[in-house]
Design a protein around this motif. Structure first.
Motif, PDB file in Angstrom:
ATOM      1  N   GLY A   7       5.590   3.644   2.381  1.00 28.61           N
ATOM      2  CA  GLY A   7       4.380   4.074   3.084  1.00 28.61           C
ATOM      3  C   GLY A   7       3.375   2.924   3.155  1.00 28.61           C
ATOM      4  N   ASP A   8       2.167   3.249   3.596  1.00 29.32           N
ATOM      5  CA  ASP A   8       1.116   2.242   3.801  1.00 29.32           C
ATOM      6  C   ASP A   8       0.898   1.423   2.520  1.00 29.32           C
ATOM      7  N   LEU A   9       1.059   0.114   2.632  1.00 29.78           N
ATOM      8  CA  LEU A   9       0.980  -0.758   1.449  1.00 29.78           C
ATOM      9  C   LEU A   9      -0.442  -1.297   1.235  1.00 29.78           C
ATOM     10  N   HIS A  10      -1.155  -1.559   2.313  1.00 24.72           N
ATOM     11  CA  HIS A  10      -2.552  -2.035   2.256  1.00 24.72           C
ATOM     12  C   HIS A  10      -2.733  -3.251   1.349  1.00 24.72           C
ATOM     13  N   TYR A  11      -1.875  -4.255   1.526  1.00 24.47           N
ATOM     14  CA  TYR A  11      -2.038  -5.503   0.743  1.00 24.47           C
ATOM     15  C   TYR A  11      -3.390  -6.125   1.101  1.00 24.47           C
ATOM     16  N   GLY A  48       3.969   0.483   8.521  1.00 24.08           N
ATOM     17  CA  GLY A  48       2.657   0.011   8.970  1.00 24.08           C
ATOM     18  C   GLY A  48       1.560   0.096   7.938  1.00 24.08           C
ATOM     19  N   ASP A  49       0.421  -0.542   8.271  1.00 27.36           N
ATOM     20  CA  ASP A  49      -0.629  -0.819   7.294  1.00 27.36           C
ATOM     21  C   ASP A  49      -0.012  -1.540   6.090  1.00 27.36           C
ATOM     22  N   LEU A  50       0.804  -2.505   6.424  1.00 28.33           N
ATOM     23  CA  LEU A  50       1.365  -3.380   5.385  1.00 28.33           C
ATOM     24  C   LEU A  50       0.215  -4.190   4.786  1.00 28.33           C
ATOM     25  N   ASN A  79      -2.503   0.549  12.369  1.00 30.23           N
ATOM     26  CA  ASN A  79      -3.824   0.170  12.869  1.00 30.23           C
ATOM     27  C   ASN A  79      -4.465  -0.915  12.014  1.00 30.23           C
ATOM     28  N   HIS A  80      -4.296  -0.847  10.687  1.00 28.86           N
ATOM     29  CA  HIS A  80      -4.910  -1.867   9.831  1.00 28.86           C
ATOM     30  C   HIS A  80      -4.287  -3.246  10.044  1.00 28.86           C
ATOM     31  N   ASP A  81      -3.027  -3.286  10.425  1.00 26.57           N
ATOM     32  CA  ASP A  81      -2.381  -4.586  10.678  1.00 26.57           C
ATOM     33  C   ASP A  81      -2.967  -5.263  11.907  1.00 26.57           C
ATOM     34  N   ALA A 151       7.521   4.709  12.868  1.00 21.63           N
ATOM     35  CA  ALA A 151       6.263   4.471  13.566  1.00 21.63           C
ATOM     36  C   ALA A 151       5.129   4.707  12.583  1.00 21.63           C
ATOM     37  N   HIS A 152       3.952   4.158  12.867  1.00 21.05           N
ATOM     38  CA  HIS A 152       2.851   4.330  11.921  1.00 21.05           C
ATOM     39  C   HIS A 152       2.203   5.717  12.020  1.00 21.05           C
ATOM     40  N   HIS A 153       1.934   6.158  13.235  1.00 17.49           N
ATOM     41  CA  HIS A 153       1.206   7.430  13.420  1.00 17.49           C
ATOM     42  C   HIS A 153       2.161   8.608  13.569  1.00 17.49           C
ATOM     43  N   GLY A 191       3.595   7.013   8.601  1.00 16.42           N
ATOM     44  CA  GLY A 191       2.608   6.918   7.514  1.00 16.42           C
ATOM     45  C   GLY A 191       1.270   7.414   8.035  1.00 16.42           C
ATOM     46  N   HIS A 192       0.241   6.592   7.875  1.00 14.63           N
ATOM     47  CA  HIS A 192      -1.125   6.753   8.407  1.00 14.63           C
ATOM     48  C   HIS A 192      -1.973   7.768   7.646  1.00 14.63           C
ATOM     49  N   ASN A 193      -1.467   8.964   7.353  1.00 17.29           N
ATOM     50  CA  ASN A 193      -2.319  10.007   6.780  1.00 17.29           C
ATOM     51  C   ASN A 193      -2.376  10.003   5.262  1.00 17.29           C
ATOM     52  N   HIS A 194      -1.595   9.131   4.626  1.00 17.94           N
ATOM     53  CA  HIS A 194      -1.609   9.002   3.163  1.00 17.94           C
ATOM     54  C   HIS A 194      -1.344  10.341   2.476  1.00 17.94           C
ATOM     55  N   ARG A 195      -0.514  11.140   3.060  1.00 20.92           N
ATOM     56  CA  ARG A 195      -0.124  12.427   2.459  1.00 20.92           C
ATOM     57  C   ARG A 195       1.375  12.608   2.658  1.00 20.92           C
TER      58      ARG A 195
HETATM   59 FE   LIG Z   1      -3.171   3.414   5.905  1.00 17.49          FE
END
Ligand SMILES: [Fe+2]
Length: 277
Positions: A7-11, A48-50, A79-81, A151-153, A191-195
């Motif tokens: 899921g979203d890694l947010h490095y 996504g949101d790596l 989106n964060h990428d 896909a991210h969303h 990913g995207h929704n963190h749930r």
């Molecule tokens: Fe995210």
């Protein structure tokens, strides 16, 4: 065959952060990504949101760790990428084409780019007419072979919170009409929704994975002849989750999810393939 994904890694970048947070980041991401790539799989995917803000240092540093493992890696941009450096630079540094398909005897894999390019007001997902045409072509071409879309969303009104504003591909994009043209089994991973969330609709299973700082697990699609086993492999430990808490409470553009991980039926599932004889 197996496909592992996260899921979203947010490095995150560590500009103006104190040394303790930077050390936590370096240790956390090195250890987590090591655990990810140690899992035996044919492909490794980020949905996504790596990166936390699409900054050049984030992208270069996280790819420096990833490239050490020399594994077949796929990254569908979030989106964060696409908030920082220009999209073309993200593609150049990551060497990740978007909207691609990979086929073998077992599966037709799609990496679909749903994120908007540098749109700080609207973080929902979107697909152009060209992308929808291409996706339709791929779905028809896959015939009754298993298709897995990364896909991210989420697709609107499928997984948890995907009916909320900004938390899906916008509902006027007719992606569901295209997915319905699939003859065999389809799995859509986002990913995207963190749930954590798994939902089914006809021959499609929608799998939403939580964010890595909330939950240190790796997801695996274990594809056999008749079934696809969706597994959550916990690679965490108290030390790793402590580091995740330090990082998650000290960076911008990210919030730890107070509700934590989802229930097992939202993390693990067996998809029975639609069989044609
Ligand atoms: Fe995210």
């Amino acid at each position: 065959m197996k496909i592992a994904f996260i899921g979203d890694l947010h490095y995150p970048s560590m500009i103006s952060k104190d040394e303790e947070v930077k050390e936590a980041r370096d240790e956390f991401y090195t250890k987590f990504l090591q655990s990810f790539f140690e899992i035996k799989a044919d492909y490794y995917v980020s949905i996504g949101d790596l990166t936390n803000f699409g900054r050049e240092d984030e992208l270069r540093e996280v790819y420096e760790i990833i490239s050490k493992y020399d594994k077949p890696f796929i990254h569908s941009f979030g989106n964060h990428d696409l908030y920082g450096i220009p999209r073309e630079e993200v593609i150049n540094i990551s060497n990740m084409e978007q909207n691609i398909s990979i086929e073998n005897d077992h599966v037709h894999i799609i990496s679909l780019e749903t994120a908007r390019d540098h749109n700080h007001e609207d973080h929902s997902g979107y697909l152009s007419k060209e992308q929808l045409d291409w996706l339709e072509h791929e779905i028809l071409r896959s015939e009754d072979k298993l298709i897995v879309i990364f896909a991210h969303h989420p697709v609107y009104d499928t997984t948890t919170h995907s009916n909320y504003p900004y938390l899906s591909i916008v509902p006027d994009v007719p992606i569901l009409d295209i997915l319905r043209k699939k003859k065999g089994t389809g799995i859509y991973v986002n990913g995207h929704n963190h749930r954590d969330s798994i939902e089914t609709m006809d021959n499609w299973t929608f799998v939403q994975a939580g964010a890595v700082l909330d939950d240190q697990s790796v997801r695996v699609l274990d594809i056999s002849e008749n079934d696809v086993f969706i597994q959550s492999i916990d690679v965490g430990n108290p030390e790793l989750s402590g580091l995740a808490q330090i990082i998650g409470s000290n960076i911008n553009h990210f919030q730890l999810n107070p509700q934590g991980i989802g229930t097992t039926p939202n993390r693990e599932y067996v998809v029975k393939k639609v069989l044609y004889v």
